[in-house]
Write a protein that holds these residues in place. Structure first.
Motif, PDB file in Angstrom:
ATOM      1  N   SER A 264      20.147   9.387 -33.917  1.00  0.00           N
ATOM      2  CA  SER A 264      19.914   7.951 -34.099  1.00  0.00           C
ATOM      3  C   SER A 264      21.088   7.084 -33.657  1.00  0.00           C
ATOM      4  O   SER A 264      20.902   5.905 -33.382  1.00  0.00           O
ATOM      5  N   GLY A 265      22.278   7.661 -33.661  1.00  0.00           N
ATOM      6  CA  GLY A 265      23.458   6.867 -33.337  1.00  0.00           C
ATOM      7  C   GLY A 265      23.945   6.006 -34.488  1.00  0.00           C
ATOM      8  O   GLY A 265      24.839   5.181 -34.307  1.00  0.00           O
ATOM      9  N   ILE A 266      23.387   6.176 -35.671  1.00  0.00           N
ATOM     10  CA  ILE A 266      23.811   5.397 -36.841  1.00  0.00           C
ATOM     11  C   ILE A 266      25.197   5.903 -37.265  1.00  0.00           C
ATOM     12  O   ILE A 266      25.320   6.961 -37.881  1.00  0.00           O
ATOM     13  N   LYS A 267      26.217   5.171 -36.902  1.00  0.00           N
ATOM     14  CA  LYS A 267      27.604   5.620 -37.058  1.00  0.00           C
ATOM     15  C   LYS A 267      28.061   5.740 -38.519  1.00  0.00           C
ATOM     16  O   LYS A 267      28.871   6.593 -38.836  1.00  0.00           O
ATOM     17  N   TRP A 268      27.556   4.900 -39.415  1.00  0.00           N
ATOM     18  CA  TRP A 268      28.039   4.938 -40.795  1.00  0.00           C
ATOM     19  C   TRP A 268      27.705   6.256 -41.485  1.00  0.00           C
ATOM     20  O   TRP A 268      28.320   6.601 -42.487  1.00  0.00           O
ATOM     21  N   LEU A 269      26.771   7.022 -40.930  1.00  0.00           N
ATOM     22  CA  LEU A 269      26.453   8.323 -41.516  1.00  0.00           C
ATOM     23  C   LEU A 269      27.654   9.268 -41.452  1.00  0.00           C
ATOM     24  O   LEU A 269      27.788  10.167 -42.278  1.00  0.00           O
ATOM     25  N   GLY A 270      28.541   9.042 -40.486  1.00  0.00           N
ATOM     26  CA  GLY A 270      29.759   9.839 -40.401  1.00  0.00           C
ATOM     27  C   GLY A 270      30.609   9.719 -41.651  1.00  0.00           C
ATOM     28  O   GLY A 270      31.391  10.616 -41.969  1.00  0.00           O
TER      29      GLY A 270
END
Length: 126
Positions: free
Chosen positions: A93-99
């Motif tokens: 998804s590219g959802i960075k906050w998941l990192g």
């Protein structure tokens, strides 16, 4: 408890193979090489900790069931869901906050391994 962890470990291993195959065959042309590397890291840790859950079930059978072993297996399962799951979603998804939540799964893995060591060294597996 030992049978439950063996069942959970088997499910996690089957899913890791399916998810790995999906990534190898379906995502290679759809995500960047960096995103694919993130995905593959998720699969790698997923497989290792699926085996860890199986091992926990076997150890519980050998040493006897205990609260420590219950938490060991539970932490491995939770860690797999949080660590690998966040990497799968992040890479696709590219959802960075998941990192930011991925390390919570990593800490679950570390504590699970330390709990397994503690169980092995305990005279009493309370």
């Amino acid at each position: 408890m030992s049978r439950r962890f063996i069942a959970w470990g088997s499910i996690l291993m089957a899913l890791s193979v399916a998810i790995g195959a999906f990534g190898a065959h379906m995502l290679e042309d759809k995500i960047t090489p960096d995103e694919l590397a993130i995905y593959e890291t998720g699969v790698h840790y997923h497989m290792i900790h699926g085996l860890a859950v199986l091992i926990t079930g076997i150890v519980a059978k050998v040493l006897g069931e205990s609260r420590k072993l219950f938490w060991t297996g539970t932490l491995f399962i939770a860690g797999t869901i949080i660590f690998s799951g966040s990497l799968y979603v992040l890479s696709i998804s590219g959802i960075k906050w998941l990192g930011a939540i991925t390390p919570i799964g990593g800490v679950s893995f570390i504590v699970g391994w330390l709990m397994l060591m503690s169980s092995a060294l305990s005279r009493k597996n309370a």
